[in-house]
Enzyme design. Structure first.
Site: not given
Ligand code: IMP
Length: 204
Positions: A9, A12, A70, A151-152
């Site tokens: 990602n 990240k 995660d 993301g959010y």
């Molecule tokens: P994963 O950690 O790859 O499973 O994904 C985490 C999920 O939470 C994704 O949908 C991201 O867009 C969301 N997410 C995680 N961290 C953030 C952040 O800092 N801002 C906005 N969305 C986040």
């Protein structure tokens, strides 16, 4: 010290690069995961279990000290969902926009949210494994605002964000500068806990 960051990602990766650059007193850095290393499915019941799965997979494939995060969002109105399923909230291959739109449909504006991040550290040679967690409390914005973050973030109003201009609504995470987000974000808090532990020399 160079740690392998087990994520494909880009958002990240950029956040980790700048968090390490700003926070590390000893010049600790993250290296990108080679494209050839695939990540396991995120089917754990906790953020910590999923982060450990990813860091272990990267460490096993490369023999290098690896970290993985995660993360996700928990809505009080949904009893803590989507939680570990945040990336798949609107469907198995949902985009960030689809997930954000679903949250805005299903959660009342102003209700409580929490971002959670677990960062796992795995040293395959020494057999050391540790998990660090960071949280950021907030609430759902009336409508999405801001172009930064990912993301959010456009819907997330952090409780401890900077004050907004007179008469303006409180700022969403997507309206904050990188420095402002890093200072209060779940990932920033977990990364600082990891670096404090690493640089305190207590790696056993
Ligand atoms: P994963 O950690 O790859 O499973 O994904 C985490 C999920 O939470 C994704 O949908 C991201 O867009 C969301 N997410 C995680 N961290 C953030 C952040 O800092 N801002 C906005 N969305 C986040």
């Amino acid at each position: 010290m160079k740690l392998l960051l087990a994520t494909h990602n880009e958002h990240k990766r950029r956040e980790f690069e700048r968090l390490f650059e700003r926070t590390s007193a000893d010049g600790a850095m993250v290296d990108a995961l080679p494209d050839s290393v695939s990540m396991p499915p995120e089917d754990g019941e906790t953020f910590a279990a999923n982060a450990l799965g990813k860091a272990r997979a990267a460490a096993a494939a490369t023999g290098r000290v690896s970290i993985a995060d995660d993360s996700g969002i928990a809505a009080a109105a949904l009893g803590g969902a989507p939680g570990v399923r945040s990336a798949r909230y609107a469907g198995e291959h949902a985009t960030d926009t689809e997930n954000l739109e679903k949250l805005l449909r299903e959660v009342p504006a102003g209700s409580g949210l929490e971002y959670v991040c677990a960062i796992a550290y795995v040293d395959p040679a020494g057999g050391t494994e540790r998990v660090f967690e960071g949280r950021c409390a907030g609430r759902l914005a009336e409508e999405p605002r801001g172009e930064r973050g990912f993301g959010y973030d456009p819907a997330f109003v952090p409780d401890d964000g900077p004050p907004s201009e007179e008469g303006q609504p409180a700022r969403t995470m997507a309206e904050l500068s990188d420095e402002q987000k890093d200072a209060i974000s779940h990932r920033g808090r977990a990364a600082r806990a990891l670096l404090q532990w690493l640089e305190g020399g207590a790696r056993s």
